[in-house]
Design a protein around this motif. Structure first.
Motif, PDB file in Angstrom:
ATOM      1  N   VAL A 188       0.848  -1.195   0.000  1.00 57.29           N
ATOM      2  CA  VAL A 188       0.000   0.000   0.000  1.00 57.29           C
ATOM      3  C   VAL A 188       0.880   1.239   0.000  1.00 57.29           C
ATOM      4  O   VAL A 188       1.857   1.322   0.744  1.00 57.29           O
ATOM      5  CB  VAL A 188      -0.966  -0.006   1.218  1.00 57.29           C
ATOM      6  CG1 VAL A 188      -0.198  -0.118   2.517  1.00 57.29           C
ATOM      7  CG2 VAL A 188      -1.842   1.228   1.214  1.00 57.29           C
ATOM      8  N   GLU A 189       0.541   2.165  -0.868  1.00 55.27           N
ATOM      9  CA  GLU A 189       1.251   3.426  -0.969  1.00 55.27           C
ATOM     10  C   GLU A 189       0.431   4.514  -0.291  1.00 55.27           C
ATOM     11  O   GLU A 189      -0.778   4.629  -0.530  1.00 55.27           O
ATOM     12  CB  GLU A 189       1.497   3.781  -2.436  1.00 55.27           C
ATOM     13  CG  GLU A 189       2.355   5.008  -2.636  1.00 55.27           C
ATOM     14  CD  GLU A 189       2.715   5.237  -4.092  1.00 55.27           C
ATOM     15  OE1 GLU A 189       3.418   6.222  -4.374  1.00 55.27           O
ATOM     16  OE2 GLU A 189       2.285   4.422  -4.946  1.00 55.27           O
ATOM     17  N   ILE A 190       1.076   5.304   0.566  1.00 55.82           N
ATOM     18  CA  ILE A 190       0.404   6.357   1.327  1.00 55.82           C
ATOM     19  C   ILE A 190       0.784   7.710   0.727  1.00 55.82           C
ATOM     20  O   ILE A 190       1.972   8.017   0.572  1.00 55.82           O
ATOM     21  CB  ILE A 190       0.785   6.292   2.813  1.00 55.82           C
ATOM     22  CG1 ILE A 190       0.476   4.903   3.376  1.00 55.82           C
ATOM     23  CG2 ILE A 190       0.064   7.363   3.600  1.00 55.82           C
ATOM     24  CD1 ILE A 190       0.945   4.699   4.789  1.00 55.82           C
ATOM     25  N   ARG A 209       0.706  14.019   6.997  1.00 55.15           N
ATOM     26  CA  ARG A 209      -0.188  12.865   6.928  1.00 55.15           C
ATOM     27  C   ARG A 209       0.223  11.774   7.915  1.00 55.15           C
ATOM     28  O   ARG A 209       1.410  11.606   8.235  1.00 55.15           O
ATOM     29  CB  ARG A 209      -0.200  12.288   5.523  1.00 55.15           C
ATOM     30  CG  ARG A 209       1.127  11.664   5.114  1.00 55.15           C
ATOM     31  CD  ARG A 209       1.077  11.132   3.692  1.00 55.15           C
ATOM     32  NE  ARG A 209       2.326  10.515   3.323  1.00 55.15           N
ATOM     33  CZ  ARG A 209       3.393  11.137   2.869  1.00 55.15           C
ATOM     34  NH1 ARG A 209       3.347  12.469   2.736  1.00 55.15           N
ATOM     35  NH2 ARG A 209       4.484  10.491   2.550  1.00 55.15           N
ATOM     36  N   VAL A 210      -0.763  11.032   8.374  1.00 52.84           N
ATOM     37  CA  VAL A 210      -0.545   9.886   9.248  1.00 52.84           C
ATOM     38  C   VAL A 210      -1.456   8.768   8.761  1.00 52.84           C
ATOM     39  O   VAL A 210      -2.649   8.993   8.509  1.00 52.84           O
ATOM     40  CB  VAL A 210      -0.861  10.208  10.719  1.00 52.84           C
ATOM     41  CG1 VAL A 210      -0.569   8.994  11.591  1.00 52.84           C
ATOM     42  CG2 VAL A 210      -0.057  11.407  11.191  1.00 52.84           C
ATOM     43  N   GLY A 211      -0.906   7.583   8.620  1.00 53.69           N
ATOM     44  CA  GLY A 211      -1.692   6.456   8.148  1.00 53.69           C
ATOM     45  C   GLY A 211      -1.561   5.249   9.054  1.00 53.69           C
ATOM     46  O   GLY A 211      -0.581   5.113   9.796  1.00 53.69           O
ATOM     47  N   ILE A 212      -2.553   4.394   9.008  1.00 62.18           N
ATOM     48  CA  ILE A 212      -2.544   3.126   9.740  1.00 62.18           C
ATOM     49  C   ILE A 212      -2.633   2.006   8.712  1.00 62.18           C
ATOM     50  O   ILE A 212      -3.524   1.999   7.849  1.00 62.18           O
ATOM     51  CB  ILE A 212      -3.724   3.017  10.718  1.00 62.18           C
ATOM     52  CG1 ILE A 212      -3.629   4.080  11.808  1.00 62.18           C
ATOM     53  CG2 ILE A 212      -3.779   1.624  11.343  1.00 62.18           C
ATOM     54  CD1 ILE A 212      -2.521   3.863  12.796  1.00 62.18           C
ATOM     55  N   SER A 268       3.958   7.922   9.772  1.00 65.47           N
ATOM     56  CA  SER A 268       3.935   9.375   9.590  1.00 65.47           C
ATOM     57  C   SER A 268       5.173   9.784   8.813  1.00 65.47           C
ATOM     58  O   SER A 268       6.037   8.959   8.497  1.00 65.47           O
ATOM     59  CB  SER A 268       3.874  10.090  10.941  1.00 65.47           C
ATOM     60  OG  SER A 268       5.062   9.854  11.678  1.00 65.47           O
ATOM     61  N   SER A 269       5.293  11.067   8.537  1.00 65.57           N
ATOM     62  CA  SER A 269       6.444  11.555   7.786  1.00 65.57           C
ATOM     63  C   SER A 269       7.725  11.519   8.612  1.00 65.57           C
ATOM     64  O   SER A 269       8.825  11.590   8.065  1.00 65.57           O
ATOM     65  CB  SER A 269       6.184  12.994   7.309  1.00 65.57           C
ATOM     66  OG  SER A 269       5.867  13.826   8.415  1.00 65.57           O
ATOM     67  N   SER A 288      -5.520  13.000   2.258  1.00 69.49           N
ATOM     68  CA  SER A 288      -4.575  11.886   2.211  1.00 69.49           C
ATOM     69  C   SER A 288      -5.260  10.699   1.545  1.00 69.49           C
ATOM     70  O   SER A 288      -6.493  10.619   1.492  1.00 69.49           O
ATOM     71  CB  SER A 288      -4.091  11.519   3.615  1.00 69.49           C
ATOM     72  OG  SER A 288      -5.192  11.226   4.461  1.00 69.49           O
ATOM     73  N   SER A 289      -4.455   9.768   1.042  1.00 69.58           N
ATOM     74  CA  SER A 289      -5.024   8.630   0.312  1.00 69.58           C
ATOM     75  C   SER A 289      -4.105   7.428   0.416  1.00 69.58           C
ATOM     76  O   SER A 289      -2.922   7.549   0.758  1.00 69.58           O
ATOM     77  CB  SER A 289      -5.237   8.993  -1.158  1.00 69.58           C
ATOM     78  OG  SER A 289      -3.997   9.248  -1.790  1.00 69.58           O
ATOM     79  N   ILE A 290      -4.657   6.272   0.114  1.00 67.10           N
ATOM     80  CA  ILE A 290      -3.889   5.026   0.046  1.00 67.10           C
ATOM     81  C   ILE A 290      -4.225   4.335  -1.267  1.00 67.10           C
ATOM     82  O   ILE A 290      -5.348   4.433  -1.767  1.00 67.10           O
ATOM     83  CB  ILE A 290      -4.195   4.088   1.234  1.00 67.10           C
ATOM     84  CG1 ILE A 290      -5.706   3.798   1.320  1.00 67.10           C
ATOM     85  CG2 ILE A 290      -3.669   4.649   2.529  1.00 67.10           C
ATOM     86  CD1 ILE A 290      -6.055   2.686   2.288  1.00 67.10           C
TER      87      ILE A 290
END
Length: 544
Positions: A433-435, A441-444, A471-472, A538-540
């Motif tokens: 998965v690409e964030i 941005r913060v992703g799980i 996160s970055s 933000s997106s995945i």
């Protein structure tokens, strides 16, 4: 313990050096050694000049003195329980000089007695007391232990890194398997579509040809029926009496205009015309007959073709199909040639054991993986997420900073979450998965166990979430919102490999293929891929 040592020493002094039993009638020689009277007399019988068995000094047989004190001690010892005189382990002594070993030679690494130290073999060597030498070597051993301990840590670290690399290796191999399966699936699907197209085209051509043929046969039969009915009428008229035959003969013979539309039925003198399907009869050269109604005109009869342009259409269909058939033949030839070459090269690189394993894997169809693609489950999604048509991408859009709160509460606040599909209850699955999104941005990314409707992840017991918070500035492994540690690794694309049966959840950098973190757990229910986004825009994107 001290009393036992003294008793053992006392017992040692009451032993006869000759018979090694407790002294009986002990006597003392001039040199001060004690023996059983009978034992020393027995030694004296074998030699004229008696010597002390211990120190080898001359002994006068007539000067042996009874030792009453030692005799008393010996009697008391004999009357005592032998268990009280269990001696401690005898101190080691010099084999050559029978002296106590007190020294250690550093050069020869040997134990020495006082006599050995003064001998020419060791006189020039460095000699220390045993305790001092032992202390020096304890320091050396301690230093060696520290070195080995550090090496132990390095080996453990290398072992862990190797295990992590193996996990990523397995994940990458799994991904390549999925890619192969997907490409073959695409090829098979495309071939199936082409096959259906060409077969459908030929089937349509076949239907058209059969339809035209049936129409021709039907029309011909109808035409023949009309023709035969008229012939029957003429035959009957021909057999009629002369008056009846001639009555209205001009009308009968000239009933039809026998010019451009006349049809020659036979070579007889009878002329008739049928205006049924004039286009089916043309002036090609098949049969020439002079008609009674128009003897100055010659008409030709042409047998009609049942299916117009049939050969042309078949040729066109063949020409259209030939490139497709030729492509399939080339593909088959290439697969046969390259496949045999690759297989031969591969098998030649294997030893006997690996070759056997290879053939076993070839027979084991259960090794084939499912090529069901991973997609995002809109039914489980936060209402503020939007999805691409192929359900491979999810984006977060919050209008004017106001979230859509009409749906169910968020499972992992403040993230806007969605599950992946299908779930996993056995076997293995892998996805990358690409964030994307703004700098903050913060992703799980991870997996979540199946939860009852409306349940919150952070309140679930037992553990139900195994994920990375990305996160970055870095990433943190988390379980049910509990952060395990901080990893200073910046990620834009992460791979997740789940082995349900082993209980492994492996994360790796999908750009560098380096291991990030592994959860080792035990799954007791179905698990699903899990994704969370924050903040807005933000997106995945999933792959494969």
């Amino acid at each position: 313990m001290a009393s036992l040592k003294r008793a053992s020493k006392l017992l040692e002094d009451a032993i006869c050096p000759i018979c090694e039993e407790i002294l009986r009638d002990p006597v003392t020689t001039d040199c001060g050694h004690n023996f059983c009277l009978q034992c020393i007399h027995q030694v004296g019988k074998t030699t004229e000049n008696l010597q002390c068995p211990l120190c080898k000094l001359p002994v006068d047989k007539n000067m042996l003195r009874p030792n009453k004190q030692l005799a008393s001690i010996a009697e008391k010892i004999q009357a005592t329980d032998p268990a009280e005189f269990q001696p401690e382990e005898e101190e080691p002594r010099c084999l050559k000089h029978k002296k106590k070993l007190n020294y250690f030679c550093e050069k020869d690494k040997e134990f020495l007695c006082l006599v050995c130290c003064d001998s020419k073999d060791h006189k020039t060597h460095e000699v220390n007391l045993i305790d001092e030498a032992a202390q020096n070597y304890k320091v050396q051993i301690e230093t060696q232990l520290q070195i080995l301990g550090q090496k132990d840590k390095e080996i453990i670290k290398e072992k862990k890194e190797c295990e992590e690399a193996t996990q990523v290796f397995r994940a990458r191999i799994h991904l390549e398997k999925l890619k192969i399966l997907q490409e073959f699936k695409n090829v098979c699907q495309r071939l199936e579509e082409e096959t259906k197209f060409h077969l459908s085209s030929l089937s349509l051509l076949e239907q058209e040809g059969v339809k035209q043929t049936e129409e021709y046969v039907t029309e011909t039969e109808r035409q023949l029926t009309t023709l035969r009915n008229h012939m029957e009428y003429l035959k009957n008229r021909q057999q009629a009496p002369s008056m009846e035959l001639l009555e209205g003969i001009n009308d009968i013979l000239g009933r039809y205009d026998g010019h451009p539309k006349c049809t020659v039925l036979s070579g007889s003198l009878t002329h008739t015309t049928f205006n049924i399907y004039p286009n089916m009869f043309t002036s090609s050269n098949n049969l020439s007959i002079n008609c009674l109604g128009c003897r100055d005109r010659e008409f030709q009869f042409h047998n009609p073709t049942p299916v117009p342009n049939l050969e042309k259409k078949v040729s066109e269909a063949k020409a259209s199909n030939e490139p497709f058939i030729e492509s399939l033949k080339k593909l088959t030839d290439n697969l046969n040639t390259e496949g045999k070459k690759d297989k031969s090269t591969f098998l030649n690189s294997l030893d006997i054991k690996d070759t056997k394993n290879w053939h076993l894997l070839q027979k084991n169809n259960s090794e084939l993986l499912s090529s069901v693609p991973m997609t995002l489950d809109m039914a489980s999604a936060d209402p503020n997420l939007t999805f691409s048509e192929d359900l491979k991408k999810a984006s977060l859009y919050v209008v004017d900073g106001k979230s859509n709160t009409q749906a169910k509460p968020r499972q992992l606040y403040p993230f806007h979450c969605v599950r992946g599909s299908p779930g996993l209850s056995s076997g293995r699955v892998l996805w990358e998965v690409e964030i994307q999104g703004p700098p903050g941005r913060v992703g799980i990314v991870g997996v979540v166990a199946q939860l009852p409707q409306g349940s919150q992840i952070h309140n679930s017991e037992p553990c139900c979430l195994w994920a990375l918070r990305i996160s970055s500035s870095g990433c943190q492994p988390i379980t049910n919102c509990s952060i395990q540690k901080n990893l200073p690794i910046c990620l834009t694309k992460v791979g997740v490999y789940v082995d349900y049966d082993r209980g492994d959840v492996v994360f790796y950098d999908a750009i560098t293929n380096k291991h990030i973190y592994t959860f080792q757990t035990s799954f007791d229910r179905q698990v699903f891929p899990f994704f969370g986004l924050f903040p807005n825009c933000s997106s995945i994107t999933l792959s494969p």
